[in-house]
Scaffold this active site. Structure first.
Site, PDB file in Angstrom:
ATOM      1  N   GLY A   9     -83.741  -1.187  21.411  1.00 47.28           N
ATOM      2  CA  GLY A   9     -84.716  -1.311  20.328  1.00 47.28           C
ATOM      3  C   GLY A   9     -86.102  -1.624  20.888  1.00 47.28           C
ATOM      4  O   GLY A   9     -86.283  -1.728  22.105  1.00 47.28           O
ATOM      5  N   TYR A  60     -79.862  -3.992  12.032  1.00 52.63           N
ATOM      6  CA  TYR A  60     -80.034  -2.769  11.231  1.00 52.63           C
ATOM      7  C   TYR A  60     -81.400  -2.911  10.578  1.00 52.63           C
ATOM      8  O   TYR A  60     -81.591  -3.728   9.678  1.00 52.63           O
ATOM      9  CB  TYR A  60     -78.913  -2.683  10.190  1.00 52.63           C
ATOM     10  N   THR A 100     -86.542 -12.395  10.530  1.00 54.33           N
ATOM     11  CA  THR A 100     -87.636 -11.664   9.904  1.00 54.33           C
ATOM     12  C   THR A 100     -88.346 -12.427   8.782  1.00 54.33           C
ATOM     13  O   THR A 100     -87.728 -13.272   8.118  1.00 54.33           O
ATOM     14  CB  THR A 100     -87.076 -10.340   9.328  1.00 54.33           C
ATOM     15  N   TYR A 124     -81.999  -5.631   3.166  1.00 54.35           N
ATOM     16  CA  TYR A 124     -82.321  -6.007   4.554  1.00 54.35           C
ATOM     17  C   TYR A 124     -82.575  -7.514   4.636  1.00 54.35           C
ATOM     18  O   TYR A 124     -82.003  -8.204   5.481  1.00 54.35           O
ATOM     19  CB  TYR A 124     -83.549  -5.205   5.016  1.00 54.35           C
ATOM     20  N   LYS A 128     -80.267 -10.276   6.556  1.00 51.68           N
ATOM     21  CA  LYS A 128     -80.853 -11.035   7.679  1.00 51.68           C
ATOM     22  C   LYS A 128     -80.744 -12.542   7.401  1.00 51.68           C
ATOM     23  O   LYS A 128     -80.463 -13.325   8.310  1.00 51.68           O
ATOM     24  CB  LYS A 128     -82.316 -10.640   7.903  1.00 51.68           C
ATOM     25  N   TRP A 149     -93.706  -7.461  11.287  1.00 49.79           N
ATOM     26  CA  TRP A 149     -94.579  -6.314  11.514  1.00 49.79           C
ATOM     27  C   TRP A 149     -94.652  -5.930  13.005  1.00 49.79           C
ATOM     28  O   TRP A 149     -95.719  -5.826  13.600  1.00 49.79           O
ATOM     29  CB  TRP A 149     -95.993  -6.617  10.981  1.00 49.79           C
TER      30      TRP A 149
HETATM   31  N1  LIG Z   1     -89.410  -3.935  13.330  1.00 48.52           N
HETATM   32  C1  LIG Z   1     -90.023  -4.894  12.637  1.00 48.52           C
HETATM   33  O1  LIG Z   1     -91.131  -4.699  12.104  1.00 48.52           O
HETATM   34  C2  LIG Z   1     -89.397  -6.255  12.521  1.00 48.52           C
HETATM   35  C3  LIG Z   1     -90.037  -7.220  11.731  1.00 48.52           C
HETATM   36  C4  LIG Z   1     -89.469  -8.491  11.631  1.00 48.52           C
HETATM   37  C5  LIG Z   1     -88.313  -8.803  12.319  1.00 48.52           C
HETATM   38  N2  LIG Z   1     -87.708  -7.853  13.050  1.00 48.52           N
HETATM   39  C6  LIG Z   1     -86.471  -8.211  13.760  1.00 48.52           C
HETATM   40  O2  LIG Z   1     -86.738  -8.132  15.152  1.00 48.52           O
HETATM   41  C7  LIG Z   1     -85.538  -7.764  15.855  1.00 48.52           C
HETATM   42  C8  LIG Z   1     -85.825  -6.577  16.751  1.00 48.52           C
HETATM   43  O3  LIG Z   1     -86.323  -5.520  15.951  1.00 48.52           O
HETATM   44  P1  LIG Z   1     -86.773  -4.126  16.569  1.00 48.52           P
HETATM   45  O4  LIG Z   1     -88.016  -3.736  15.874  1.00 48.52           O
HETATM   46  O5  LIG Z   1     -86.702  -4.193  18.052  1.00 48.52           O
HETATM   47  O6  LIG Z   1     -85.593  -3.220  15.984  1.00 48.52           O
HETATM   48  P2  LIG Z   1     -85.151  -1.758  16.441  1.00 48.52           P
HETATM   49  O7  LIG Z   1     -86.196  -1.120  17.269  1.00 48.52           O
HETATM   50  O8  LIG Z   1     -84.646  -1.089  15.213  1.00 48.52           O
HETATM   51  O9  LIG Z   1     -83.923  -2.105  17.389  1.00 48.52           O
HETATM   52  C9  LIG Z   1     -82.727  -2.623  16.903  1.00 48.52           C
HETATM   53  C10 LIG Z   1     -81.648  -2.180  17.853  1.00 48.52           C
HETATM   54  O10 LIG Z   1     -80.414  -2.748  17.398  1.00 48.52           O
HETATM   55  C11 LIG Z   1     -79.417  -1.748  17.548  1.00 48.52           C
HETATM   56  N3  LIG Z   1     -78.301  -2.024  16.643  1.00 48.52           N
HETATM   57  C12 LIG Z   1     -78.204  -1.811  15.317  1.00 48.52           C
HETATM   58  N4  LIG Z   1     -77.011  -2.208  14.875  1.00 48.52           N
HETATM   59  C13 LIG Z   1     -76.328  -2.669  15.960  1.00 48.52           C
HETATM   60  C14 LIG Z   1     -75.038  -3.184  16.154  1.00 48.52           C
HETATM   61  N5  LIG Z   1     -74.162  -3.306  15.145  1.00 48.52           N
HETATM   62  N6  LIG Z   1     -74.684  -3.554  17.405  1.00 48.52           N
HETATM   63  C15 LIG Z   1     -75.551  -3.420  18.448  1.00 48.52           C
HETATM   64  N7  LIG Z   1     -76.779  -2.929  18.331  1.00 48.52           N
HETATM   65  C16 LIG Z   1     -77.166  -2.551  17.090  1.00 48.52           C
HETATM   66  C17 LIG Z   1     -80.116  -0.445  17.220  1.00 48.52           C
HETATM   67  O11 LIG Z   1     -79.404   0.636  17.772  1.00 48.52           O
HETATM   68  P3  LIG Z   1     -79.310   2.039  16.973  1.00 48.52           P
HETATM   69  O12 LIG Z   1     -80.732   2.458  16.717  1.00 48.52           O
HETATM   70  O13 LIG Z   1     -78.551   2.895  17.900  1.00 48.52           O
HETATM   71  O14 LIG Z   1     -78.580   1.718  15.710  1.00 48.52           O
HETATM   72  C18 LIG Z   1     -81.461  -0.654  17.907  1.00 48.52           C
HETATM   73  O15 LIG Z   1     -81.454  -0.218  19.239  1.00 48.52           O
HETATM   74  C19 LIG Z   1     -84.498  -7.509  14.769  1.00 48.52           C
HETATM   75  O16 LIG Z   1     -83.748  -8.681  14.579  1.00 48.52           O
HETATM   76  C20 LIG Z   1     -85.313  -7.270  13.516  1.00 48.52           C
HETATM   77  O17 LIG Z   1     -84.593  -7.600  12.338  1.00 48.52           O
HETATM   78  C21 LIG Z   1     -88.216  -6.578  13.178  1.00 48.52           C
END
Ligand SMILES: NC(=O)c1ccc[n+]([C@@H]2O[C@H](COP(=O)([O-])OP(=O)(O)OC[C@H]3O[C@@H](n4cnc5c(N)ncnc54)[C@H](OP(=O)(O)O)[C@@H]3O)[C@@H](O)[C@H]2O)c1
Length: 310
Positions: A9, A60, A100, A124, A128, A149
């Site tokens: 990710g 997710y 989040t 979501y 979470k 974000w």
């Molecule tokens: N993106 C945002 O803006 C944001 C904001 C606030 C908080 N967060 C939090 O920050 C953290 C990192 O986010 P990110 O942006 O790096 O997310 P991301 O780019 O979507 O990466 C999440 C990773 O988790 C993997 N994944 C999903 N389900 C899984 C499972 N059951 N077992 C193992 N791996 C799994 C996904 O693989 P696949 O793609 O192959 O499914 C993906 O590689 C997360 O906890 C997210 O909730 C994100």
């Protein structure tokens, strides 16, 4: 050694890079290598790598799709964190779990401190919040780090979407009534590594914290900054029209206020985030320059091929 779940990710890839720069021993497992909802896979990974700490960056994150794929969202955001917490607790391993701003409803004025009650308004956010509860209940040796974000050179995110659209459109309509702090996954990775070493030395730091970039803006403000910086590289300068959330219906509701109060993290871990524009400018330059280089190489290749055509 630190073991990361969700290694492909945005945050997972930045953790690999930050650990490489700092010469920190870290191994990151992709979704394909370890599904966090698969108890056997998680237990085997812990036995194989024997980490001193686990970072759960897996989730997710498809916010709109989660509304119709509730079981998939629960697997990544609720069941998975519970499984990781259980395996870590069983092996006596501390963990850092990423969460989040979407655990809040965004109705409040001002930034949310950690002590505010959660009140998610989407699948979501609800999954979470349930994942956080599971981690708190099952593994006392945890740091839960809420952020918001996120963008990065890697993966899919708002910054890259705006750059892609700006390349072809002359006008973009962007939501201007949701507030947040665009946070670079690379800066978040630095914060996580800082928290890792501090937490390994002092387990009384266990608890819930907030970390985002400093300052705040709207999606429209974020997009305006991206376009302004990219225009110096690409020459593309589309008009950005501010719109209301109501004019851009999505499957999932989003908080109008995503601001997180990060003072506790700064105080306890001694890591101060930079203003959001610093990271946005740097990442925009990298992504825009690489897209520009690719476009120019393609143009040169097309011209070369055309020279063979009568
Ligand atoms: N993106 C945002 O803006 C944001 C904001 C606030 C908080 N967060 C939090 O920050 C953290 C990192 O986010 P990110 O942006 O790096 O997310 P991301 O780019 O979507 O990466 C999440 C990773 O988790 C993997 N994944 C999903 N389900 C899984 C499972 N059951 N077992 C193992 N791996 C799994 C996904 O693989 P696949 O793609 O192959 O499914 C993906 O590689 C997360 O906890 C997210 O909730 C994100």
């Amino acid at each position: 050694m630190i073991l990361v779940f969700g290694g492909n990710g945005q945050l997972g890839q930045e953790l690999r890079r930050a650990a490489g720069t700092r010469a920190v021993a870290l191994h990151a497992l992709s979704h394909a290598e370890a599904d966090i909802a698969d108890s056997a896979a998680v237990v085997v990974a812990l036995a194989r790598f024997k980490p001193s700490l686990v970072v759960n960056a897996a989730a997710y994150t498809k916010v709109d799709l989660a509304e119709s794929h509730v079981e998939e969202a629960r697997r990544g955001n609720e069941i998975g964190p519970a499984v990781v917490a259980q395996a870590c607790a069983g092996a006596g391993i501390p963990m850092i779990h990423i969460s989040t701003d979407y655990v809040f409803d965004g109705a409040k004025e001002g930034a949310y401190p950690e002590s505010d009650p959660v009140c998610p308004i989407s699948v979501y956010g609800r999954t979470k919040a349930a994942g956080e509860d599971a981690v708190r209940r099952i593994n006392k040796s945890h740091v839960i780090l809420r952020t918001a974000w996120i963008y990065s050179e890697f993966g899919h995110n708002f910054l890259k979407t705006i750059l892609g659209l700006a390349a072809t459109r002359d006008e973009l309509r962007i939501v201007a009534d949701q507030h947040g702090s665009p946070t670079s996954a690379s800066e978040l990775a630095e914060a996580v590594l800082n928290a890792t070493s501090a937490f390994l030395h002092d387990r009384t730091l266990a608890g819930t914290y907030h970390f985002t970039a400093a300052g705040d803006t709207t999606w429209h403000g974020f997009a305006s900054r991206v376009v302004e910086v990219a225009a110096r590289i690409t020459g593309r300068n589309p008009q950005l029209i501010p719109i209301a959330t109501a004019d851009y219906p999505t499957a999932a509701k989003r908080p109008a206020n995503s601001l997180l109060d990060c003072r506790l993290f700064i105080e306890k871990f001694g890591f101060r985030p930079r203003h959001w524009t610093v990271g946005v400018d740097a990442t925009t330059r990298i992504v825009a320059a690489s897209a520009q280089n690719a476009a120019e190489s393609q143009k040169a290749a097309n011209q070369k091929n055309a020279s063979h055509v009568a």
